[in-house]
Motif scaffolding. Structure first.
Motif, PDB file in Angstrom:
ATOM      1  N   ASP A 167      42.341  38.894  33.521  1.00 15.84           N
ATOM      2  CA  ASP A 167      43.196  39.416  34.578  1.00 15.84           C
ATOM      3  C   ASP A 167      42.641  39.022  35.944  1.00 15.84           C
ATOM      4  O   ASP A 167      41.427  38.918  36.127  1.00 15.84           O
ATOM      5  CB  ASP A 167      43.301  40.938  34.479  1.00 15.84           C
ATOM      6  N   VAL A 168      43.543  38.808  36.900  1.00 17.82           N
ATOM      7  CA  VAL A 168      43.131  38.449  38.252  1.00 17.82           C
ATOM      8  C   VAL A 168      43.734  39.425  39.247  1.00 17.82           C
ATOM      9  O   VAL A 168      44.877  39.845  39.108  1.00 17.82           O
ATOM     10  CB  VAL A 168      43.513  36.987  38.604  1.00 17.82           C
ATOM     11  N   HIS A 169      42.939  39.798  40.247  1.00 19.43           N
ATOM     12  CA  HIS A 169      43.371  40.683  41.332  1.00 19.43           C
ATOM     13  C   HIS A 169      43.003  39.971  42.623  1.00 19.43           C
ATOM     14  O   HIS A 169      41.816  39.914  42.994  1.00 19.43           O
ATOM     15  CB  HIS A 169      42.670  42.035  41.218  1.00 19.43           C
ATOM     16  N   VAL A 170      44.001  39.383  43.282  1.00 17.17           N
ATOM     17  CA  VAL A 170      43.754  38.492  44.407  1.00 17.17           C
ATOM     18  C   VAL A 170      44.730  38.762  45.543  1.00 17.17           C
ATOM     19  O   VAL A 170      45.741  39.434  45.370  1.00 17.17           O
ATOM     20  CB  VAL A 170      43.892  37.017  43.956  1.00 17.17           C
ATOM     21  N   ALA A 171      44.426  38.190  46.714  1.00 15.47           N
ATOM     22  CA  ALA A 171      45.362  38.245  47.836  1.00 15.47           C
ATOM     23  C   ALA A 171      46.296  37.034  47.784  1.00 15.47           C
ATOM     24  O   ALA A 171      47.478  37.143  48.071  1.00 15.47           O
ATOM     25  CB  ALA A 171      44.606  38.269  49.154  1.00 15.47           C
ATOM     26  N   LYS A 172      45.757  35.871  47.391  1.00 11.96           N
ATOM     27  CA  LYS A 172      46.539  34.639  47.305  1.00 11.96           C
ATOM     28  C   LYS A 172      46.192  33.939  45.990  1.00 11.96           C
ATOM     29  O   LYS A 172      45.039  33.917  45.587  1.00 11.96           O
ATOM     30  CB  LYS A 172      46.220  33.707  48.471  1.00 11.96           C
ATOM     31  N   LEU A 173      47.214  33.347  45.359  1.00 11.79           N
ATOM     32  CA  LEU A 173      47.023  32.675  44.074  1.00 11.79           C
ATOM     33  C   LEU A 173      47.660  31.301  44.120  1.00 11.79           C
ATOM     34  O   LEU A 173      48.833  31.166  44.456  1.00 11.79           O
ATOM     35  CB  LEU A 173      47.641  33.498  42.944  1.00 11.79           C
ATOM     36  N   VAL A 174      46.863  30.274  43.779  1.00 10.33           N
ATOM     37  CA  VAL A 174      47.347  28.902  43.718  1.00 10.33           C
ATOM     38  C   VAL A 174      46.969  28.347  42.355  1.00 10.33           C
ATOM     39  O   VAL A 174      45.795  28.358  41.982  1.00 10.33           O
ATOM     40  CB  VAL A 174      46.717  28.020  44.823  1.00 10.33           C
ATOM     41  N   ILE A 175      47.973  27.871  41.606  1.00  9.09           N
ATOM     42  CA  ILE A 175      47.718  27.228  40.322  1.00  9.09           C
ATOM     43  C   ILE A 175      48.284  25.814  40.399  1.00  9.09           C
ATOM     44  O   ILE A 175      49.495  25.631  40.530  1.00  9.09           O
ATOM     45  CB  ILE A 175      48.358  27.998  39.145  1.00  9.09           C
ATOM     46  N   ILE A 176      47.395  24.831  40.351  1.00 12.29           N
ATOM     47  CA  ILE A 176      47.804  23.432  40.392  1.00 12.29           C
ATOM     48  C   ILE A 176      48.411  23.078  39.029  1.00 12.29           C
ATOM     49  O   ILE A 176      47.959  23.572  37.999  1.00 12.29           O
ATOM     50  CB  ILE A 176      46.595  22.514  40.682  1.00 12.29           C
ATOM     51  N   GLU A 177      49.440  22.227  39.030  1.00 12.84           N
ATOM     52  CA  GLU A 177      50.091  21.835  37.785  1.00 12.84           C
ATOM     53  C   GLU A 177      49.065  21.347  36.776  1.00 12.84           C
ATOM     54  O   GLU A 177      48.237  20.486  37.079  1.00 12.84           O
ATOM     55  CB  GLU A 177      51.124  20.728  38.054  1.00 12.84           C
ATOM     56  N   GLY A 178      49.086  21.942  35.592  1.00 11.64           N
ATOM     57  CA  GLY A 178      48.103  21.632  34.551  1.00 11.64           C
ATOM     58  C   GLY A 178      47.090  22.750  34.385  1.00 11.64           C
ATOM     59  O   GLY A 178      46.484  22.896  33.337  1.00 11.64           O
ATOM     60  N   GLY A 179      46.886  23.547  35.414  1.00 13.43           N
ATOM     61  CA  GLY A 179      45.982  24.692  35.332  1.00 13.43           C
ATOM     62  C   GLY A 179      46.620  25.811  34.529  1.00 13.43           C
ATOM     63  O   GLY A 179      47.843  25.872  34.393  1.00 13.43           O
ATOM     64  N   ALA A 180      45.791  26.709  33.968  1.00 17.14           N
ATOM     65  CA  ALA A 180      46.320  27.762  33.107  1.00 17.14           C
ATOM     66  C   ALA A 180      45.724  29.117  33.458  1.00 17.14           C
ATOM     67  O   ALA A 180      44.528  29.232  33.706  1.00 17.14           O
ATOM     68  CB  ALA A 180      46.028  27.441  31.648  1.00 17.14           C
ATOM     69  N   LEU A 181      46.592  30.128  33.456  1.00 14.43           N
ATOM     70  CA  LEU A 181      46.178  31.521  33.618  1.00 14.43           C
ATOM     71  C   LEU A 181      46.775  32.304  32.462  1.00 14.43           C
ATOM     72  O   LEU A 181      47.997  32.397  32.345  1.00 14.43           O
ATOM     73  CB  LEU A 181      46.678  32.104  34.949  1.00 14.43           C
ATOM     74  N   ASN A 182      45.920  32.814  31.589  1.00 17.45           N
ATOM     75  CA  ASN A 182      46.351  33.641  30.464  1.00 17.45           C
ATOM     76  C   ASN A 182      45.837  35.049  30.700  1.00 17.45           C
ATOM     77  O   ASN A 182      44.689  35.363  30.393  1.00 17.45           O
ATOM     78  CB  ASN A 182      45.820  33.086  29.139  1.00 17.45           C
ATOM     79  N   GLY A 183      46.675  35.872  31.291  1.00 18.52           N
ATOM     80  CA  GLY A 183      46.301  37.236  31.637  1.00 18.52           C
ATOM     81  C   GLY A 183      47.288  37.769  32.652  1.00 18.52           C
ATOM     82  O   GLY A 183      48.277  37.122  32.990  1.00 18.52           O
ATOM     83  N   MET A 184      47.010  38.950  33.147  1.00 24.49           N
ATOM     84  CA  MET A 184      47.879  39.566  34.146  1.00 24.49           C
ATOM     85  C   MET A 184      47.371  39.219  35.543  1.00 24.49           C
ATOM     86  O   MET A 184      46.162  39.089  35.761  1.00 24.49           O
ATOM     87  CB  MET A 184      47.887  41.084  33.970  1.00 24.49           C
ATOM     88  N   SER A 185      48.302  39.068  36.465  1.00 27.30           N
ATOM     89  CA  SER A 185      47.912  38.822  37.851  1.00 27.30           C
ATOM     90  C   SER A 185      48.445  39.933  38.736  1.00 27.30           C
ATOM     91  O   SER A 185      49.558  40.421  38.538  1.00 27.30           O
ATOM     92  CB  SER A 185      48.436  37.469  38.339  1.00 27.30           C
TER      93      SER A 185
END
Length: 135
Positions: free
Chosen positions: A90-108
């Protein structure tokens, strides 16, 4: 006669082929190219390089993931997941950038920092209110 020198901050590096286990706290920037198992708490930027593998929670001013993170990430700044980056947690952030190809498996969870309250705003409201007399 003597010149004052500025104190420079030294970045911390966990190099490729290295393994760190435990709680890591640093006041400057951190770059991980090896492995970290435990907890990372950093006042500066945290960079997980392409060869980096982290199995821990991460707290940092800004976080960049180009390697692999198994754990939660918390930052009051920006989390950037590069095209080679993978985050499982899980991520708790002010700003989130995911470049194409990157992966986030969890809650944001994204929250903007609360705006600062100015003292002049409170004084303006008080102008029309009756004042207690001294006496």
């Amino acid at each position: 006669m003597f010149k004052e020198t500025k104190k420079s901050t030294t970045d911390t590096l966990i190099g490729q082929g290295s393994l760190f286990e435990g709680k890591l706290e640093c006041k400057s920037n951190l770059r991980v190219e090896g492995q970290v198992h435990g907890e990372i708490n950093c006042l500066g930027q945290v960079v997980i390089g392409k060869t980096g593998e982290v199995q821990s929670s991460i707290k940092g001013a800004d976080v960049v993931v180009a390697g692999t993170v198994f754990g939660d990430i918390s930052t009051s700044g920006r989390l950037t997941i590069a095209d080679s980056g993978r985050v499982v947690g899980d991520v708790h952030v002010a700003k989130l950038v995911i470049i194409e190809g990157g992966a986030l498996n969890g809650m944001s969870r994204m929250e903007k920092p609360a705006p600062a309250v100015t003292q002049t705003a409170g004084k303006e409201k008080g102008k029309n209110q009756p004042q207690a007399e001294a006496g």
